[in-house]
Structures are given as structure tokens and as C-alpha cells.
Design a protein around this motif. Sequence first.
Motif, PDB file in Angstrom:
ATOM      1  N   LYS A   1      -1.268   5.953  -3.172  1.00 37.08           N
ATOM      2  CA  LYS A   1      -0.934   5.180  -1.980  1.00 37.08           C
ATOM      3  C   LYS A   1      -2.009   4.178  -1.614  1.00 37.08           C
ATOM      4  CE  LYS A   1       0.217   9.083   0.531  1.00 37.08           C
ATOM      5  NZ  LYS A   1       0.960   9.973   1.396  1.00 37.08           N
ATOM      6  N   MET A   2      -1.597   3.078  -1.028  1.00 42.70           N
ATOM      7  CA  MET A   2      -2.574   2.127  -0.501  1.00 42.70           C
ATOM      8  C   MET A   2      -2.044   1.474   0.768  1.00 42.70           C
ATOM      9  SD  MET A   2      -4.105   0.143  -3.788  1.00 42.70           S
ATOM     10  CE  MET A   2      -5.484  -0.677  -3.010  1.00 42.70           C
ATOM     11  N   ARG A   3      -2.960   1.171   1.658  1.00 49.52           N
ATOM     12  CA  ARG A   3      -2.577   0.455   2.868  1.00 49.52           C
ATOM     13  C   ARG A   3      -2.455  -1.027   2.567  1.00 49.52           C
ATOM     14  NH1 ARG A   3      -5.979   2.366   8.022  1.00 49.52           N
ATOM     15  NH2 ARG A   3      -4.509   0.872   8.905  1.00 49.52           N
ATOM     16  N   TYR A   4      -1.747  -1.704   3.460  1.00 47.64           N
ATOM     17  CA  TYR A   4      -1.547  -3.144   3.312  1.00 47.64           C
ATOM     18  C   TYR A   4      -2.868  -3.882   3.129  1.00 47.64           C
ATOM     19  CZ  TYR A   4      -0.749  -7.927   4.778  1.00 47.64           C
ATOM     20  OH  TYR A   4      -0.754  -9.282   4.850  1.00 47.64           O
ATOM     21  N   ASN A   5      -3.800  -3.603   3.996  1.00 48.78           N
ATOM     22  CA  ASN A   5      -5.079  -4.300   3.942  1.00 48.78           C
ATOM     23  C   ASN A   5      -5.886  -3.980   2.688  1.00 48.78           C
ATOM     24  OD1 ASN A   5      -5.626  -6.247   5.769  1.00 48.78           O
ATOM     25  ND2 ASN A   5      -6.199  -4.824   7.410  1.00 48.78           N
ATOM     26  N   GLU A   6      -5.743  -2.765   2.228  1.00 51.25           N
ATOM     27  CA  GLU A   6      -6.439  -2.401   0.995  1.00 51.25           C
ATOM     28  C   GLU A   6      -5.907  -3.220  -0.171  1.00 51.25           C
ATOM     29  OE1 GLU A   6      -7.639   2.191   1.021  1.00 51.25           O
ATOM     30  OE2 GLU A   6      -5.483   1.923   1.292  1.00 51.25           O
ATOM     31  N   LEU A   7      -4.580  -3.327  -0.226  1.00 48.26           N
ATOM     32  CA  LEU A   7      -3.974  -4.133  -1.278  1.00 48.26           C
ATOM     33  C   LEU A   7      -4.472  -5.566  -1.188  1.00 48.26           C
ATOM     34  CD1 LEU A   7      -0.329  -2.778  -1.256  1.00 48.26           C
ATOM     35  CD2 LEU A   7      -1.852  -2.826  -3.222  1.00 48.26           C
TER      36      LEU A   7
ATOM     37  N   LEU B   1      11.218   0.204  -6.111  1.00 51.77           N
ATOM     38  CA  LEU B   1      10.039   0.626  -6.876  1.00 51.77           C
ATOM     39  C   LEU B   1       8.946   1.193  -5.989  1.00 51.77           C
ATOM     40  CD1 LEU B   1       9.354  -1.746  -9.824  1.00 51.77           C
ATOM     41  CD2 LEU B   1      11.372  -0.461  -9.245  1.00 51.77           C
ATOM     42  N   ILE B   2       8.914   0.741  -4.746  1.00 51.25           N
ATOM     43  CA  ILE B   2       7.901   1.265  -3.837  1.00 51.25           C
ATOM     44  C   ILE B   2       8.540   1.702  -2.526  1.00 51.25           C
ATOM     45  CG2 ILE B   2       6.102  -0.211  -4.805  1.00 51.25           C
ATOM     46  CD1 ILE B   2       6.288  -1.923  -2.320  1.00 51.25           C
ATOM     47  N   ARG B   3       7.779   2.505  -1.797  1.00 47.82           N
ATOM     48  CA  ARG B   3       8.234   3.024  -0.527  1.00 47.82           C
ATOM     49  C   ARG B   3       7.224   2.577   0.524  1.00 47.82           C
ATOM     50  NH1 ARG B   3      10.417   7.660  -1.951  1.00 47.82           N
ATOM     51  NH2 ARG B   3       8.454   8.246  -2.976  1.00 47.82           N
ATOM     52  N   ARG B   4       7.704   2.220   1.691  1.00 45.69           N
ATOM     53  CA  ARG B   4       6.853   1.755   2.781  1.00 45.69           C
ATOM     54  C   ARG B   4       6.781   2.872   3.812  1.00 45.69           C
ATOM     55  NH1 ARG B   4       8.243  -1.351   7.330  1.00 45.69           N
ATOM     56  NH2 ARG B   4       6.484  -2.550   8.166  1.00 45.69           N
ATOM     57  N   ILE B   5       5.579   3.320   4.100  1.00 43.85           N
ATOM     58  CA  ILE B   5       5.414   4.429   5.044  1.00 43.85           C
ATOM     59  C   ILE B   5       4.686   3.918   6.279  1.00 43.85           C
ATOM     60  CG2 ILE B   5       4.518   6.747   5.353  1.00 43.85           C
ATOM     61  CD1 ILE B   5       4.264   6.732   2.195  1.00 43.85           C
ATOM     62  N   VAL B   6       5.364   3.965   7.418  1.00 42.28           N
ATOM     63  CA  VAL B   6       4.796   3.450   8.654  1.00 42.28           C
ATOM     64  C   VAL B   6       4.306   4.594   9.515  1.00 42.28           C
ATOM     65  CG1 VAL B   6       5.235   2.068  10.702  1.00 42.28           C
ATOM     66  CG2 VAL B   6       6.479   1.591   8.586  1.00 42.28           C
ATOM     67  N   TYR B   7       3.059   4.538   9.930  1.00 37.77           N
ATOM     68  CA  TYR B   7       2.523   5.521  10.866  1.00 37.77           C
ATOM     69  C   TYR B   7       2.552   4.895  12.244  1.00 37.77           C
ATOM     70  CZ  TYR B   7       0.899   7.754   6.613  1.00 37.77           C
ATOM     71  OH  TYR B   7       0.843   8.344   5.385  1.00 37.77           O
ATOM     72  N   PRO B   8       3.220   5.559  13.188  1.00 30.50           N
ATOM     73  CA  PRO B   8       3.351   4.956  14.532  1.00 30.50           C
ATOM     74  C   PRO B   8       2.052   5.065  15.308  1.00 30.50           C
ATOM     75  CG  PRO B   8       4.519   7.064  14.419  1.00 30.50           C
ATOM     76  CD  PRO B   8       3.824   6.885  13.110  1.00 30.50           C
ATOM     77  N   GLU B   9       1.086   4.287  14.904  1.00 37.13           N
ATOM     78  CA  GLU B   9      -0.219   4.308  15.537  1.00 37.13           C
ATOM     79  C   GLU B   9      -0.575   2.904  15.989  1.00 37.13           C
ATOM     80  OE1 GLU B   9      -3.030   5.563  12.655  1.00 37.13           O
ATOM     81  OE2 GLU B   9      -1.993   7.451  12.195  1.00 37.13           O
ATOM     82  N   VAL B  10      -1.626   2.861  16.787  1.00 36.74           N
ATOM     83  CA  VAL B  10      -2.192   1.560  17.130  1.00 36.74           C
ATOM     84  C   VAL B  10      -3.691   1.637  16.937  1.00 36.74           C
ATOM     85  CG1 VAL B  10      -2.730  -0.043  18.981  1.00 36.74           C
ATOM     86  CG2 VAL B  10      -0.407   0.850  18.748  1.00 36.74           C
ATOM     87  N   PRO B  11      -4.251   0.686  16.196  1.00 36.59           N
ATOM     88  CA  PRO B  11      -3.575  -0.394  15.448  1.00 36.59           C
ATOM     89  C   PRO B  11      -2.672   0.168  14.356  1.00 36.59           C
ATOM     90  CG  PRO B  11      -5.902  -0.317  14.905  1.00 36.59           C
ATOM     91  CD  PRO B  11      -5.699   0.657  15.992  1.00 36.59           C
ATOM     92  N   PRO B  12      -1.679  -0.622  13.955  1.00 41.65           N
ATOM     93  CA  PRO B  12      -0.684  -0.146  12.998  1.00 41.65           C
ATOM     94  C   PRO B  12      -1.293   0.356  11.700  1.00 41.65           C
ATOM     95  CG  PRO B  12      -0.193  -2.385  13.724  1.00 41.65           C
ATOM     96  CD  PRO B  12      -1.461  -2.007  14.360  1.00 41.65           C
ATOM     97  N   LYS B  13      -0.585   1.253  11.058  1.00 36.22           N
ATOM     98  CA  LYS B  13      -1.013   1.718   9.742  1.00 36.22           C
ATOM     99  C   LYS B  13       0.223   1.817   8.854  1.00 36.22           C
ATOM    100  CE  LYS B  13      -3.096   5.659   7.365  1.00 36.22           C
ATOM    101  NZ  LYS B  13      -3.752   6.973   7.519  1.00 36.22           N
ATOM    102  N   VAL B  14       0.183   1.125   7.746  1.00 35.45           N
ATOM    103  CA  VAL B  14       1.308   1.134   6.822  1.00 35.45           C
ATOM    104  C   VAL B  14       0.781   1.406   5.418  1.00 35.45           C
ATOM    105  CG1 VAL B  14       3.188  -0.214   5.835  1.00 35.45           C
ATOM    106  CG2 VAL B  14       2.581  -0.508   8.237  1.00 35.45           C
TER     107      VAL B  14
END
Lengths: 129, 129
Positions: free
Chosen positions: B44-50, B74-87
Motif C-alpha cells: 500500500k501507498m498513500r497518495y503523497n508517497e506515490l 487493478l487498484i483499490r482506493r482506501i479512504v480513512y475518514p480523518e483530517v487531514p485526509p488519508k488515502v
Amino acid sequence: MRKINSTNALNEAQLIRNCGVVHALSIIGGRWKPTILFNLLYGKMRYNELLKSIPGVSERMLIAQLRELEQHGLIRRIVYPEVPPKVEYELTTLGKSAGPMLQGISDWGNKLRNKKTATTKNAAGIAPA
Amino acid sequence: MRKINSTNALNEAQLIRNCGVVHALSIIGGRWKPTILFNLLYGKMRYNELLKSIPGVSERMLIAQLRELEQHGLIRRIVYPEVPPKVEYELTTLGKSAGPMLQGISDWGNKLRNKKTATTKNAAGIAPA
DNA sequence: GCGCATACTTACTTTTTTGTTAGTACCTGA
DNA sequence: TCAGGTACTAACAAAAAAGTAAGTATGCGC
């Protein structure tokens, strides 16, 4: 034409340097190249034969792709000094070496398509046309 | 945007239907997708990491490619309902199934690059920088 | 109430790829 | 001398892909 200093071109160049996949795709990718290569896997073909066996290619596109494949060393152009002209194209050793890879990509692509069709079956289990 | 009745689009659609390679490349090809997939092969990787680990991508491009990969399953998007956002993004089974194929393409591409470098050696047998 | 961090959107421009159309060159046989 | 066949080439137009720059939403800590 290519602008060698555009961000686009620089990005591409850098990816080609660092990523084998991007490098490979810059050589065998594109609209018509895979089909051309598949045709040539079975043996030499004349220009007109290729043109006829690839539905939809324009002459310009076919020539352009053949030239690029030739420049990258995947195919060889054989000119017979006759009239009317006769030109054959055949895979080089390098071109043939792409065969298994192309087959691998093709298999994955076809498996994916079948899977999708299967998923879209209706209640009777019959895949849509 | 895509004009679904352009010759271009029709040709592409027809090739996708008939050629497994073109079909596969329509899904894993393009400027950034191979690199994204390679990154995610390790987990897994976060948006910003990518964004940080792929030099040269713009946010727009990264998002666009992620969306397409997601749409193709091919990929799955996992959203964590946090602030600041985490995907986070991770490969699906289908995405993982592309791994060996990508490796095959990569190997071919890298072999080609090495061969070329070897051929360009100077008299001393030292490959140019 | 203001800036910060994250994960995006949006509007627009540039670059690249693909397609269309109309040629060219060559010899041959009628 | 003129159409026919083959393998192209060139000028231009349309479409698609990629890039740029600026903006949005949310809640937190100060």
C-alpha cells in the motif's frame, strides 16, 4: 514532430532510462506495432500483405511503424530490385525475442477480457454479444 | 476528451477487441501507469508517497492514472475518514496478476538497453557514461 | 479567524500521435 | 502514350495525451 526539450519529452526520456517497462513499450507499443509484430511472427510478409491483413491501418501509419521497428532493430526490410517493386519485412533475432513477451501480454489481456465477459453474463448465463 | 466516433477511437476499439496486447496496453500502458504499478507491488501507498516517489508526475497526471487503474480494477482506493485526509492505494488481485507480465516486459526492456550499451563500447571496451 | 496539511479539481495550453488526401517513381504490356 | 501495379512520400488536419497553474474542502492547533 518531437520537441526534445518539452517537459513531456524529458519525462519520457527519463522514464525510458529508469523503467524497463516504459522502455519496452516505447519500442513495441503504439497503435499498430503489436499487430505488425504478430503478423511477422509467422514469417516474412510484403508491404501490401501487411496492409491488407491489418484492417484499419493507413499506408502512412503502416510505413511509419515499420520504419520505427526497423530503426529499433526488430525487423529487417528486404528490397528486391524488381518492377513492380517488391519489399518484404521479417523479424530479426531481436524481433523474435519479443515473441514470448508479446504472448505474455496478449494472454493477460485476453484473460482479462474473458473475465469481464463472464462477469457481465445475464441471468441465463449467456454472455452478451 | 474522447470522441467516440473518430476513426482514431474506432480503430482503437477494434484493436482492443481483437488484439490482447493492445487490450492489455490500454490498461497498463501510458506514461505513468507502469511506474505506479511497480510502486504498489511492494505494498500500500498513500497518495503523497506515490507523488514523491515518482519523479516528474504532476498531481493531475497521478490522479488521472490512479483513477483509470481503479476503474479497470487493478487498484483499490482506501479512504480513512480523518483530517487531514488519508488515502491509500493498493493492488487488487487483478492488479497483482499483472506483476509477472510487467516483470517480463521490464526484463525485455532492460536486456535491450544493456545490449545497446554493450554495442556502443569504445575501443577500450568501456561503456560510455 | 488563520494558516497548515492532505488529497484532490478545474480550466486551459502545449505536445504528441493518428488520420486524410493527394501525390511520386519505376518499368511493363496493350 | 497510357493505364496498372507496388511501395512509398508529403502536406495538412484532427484527436488524444500530457503538462501548468491556481483553486477547493476539512478540521485542527494556535
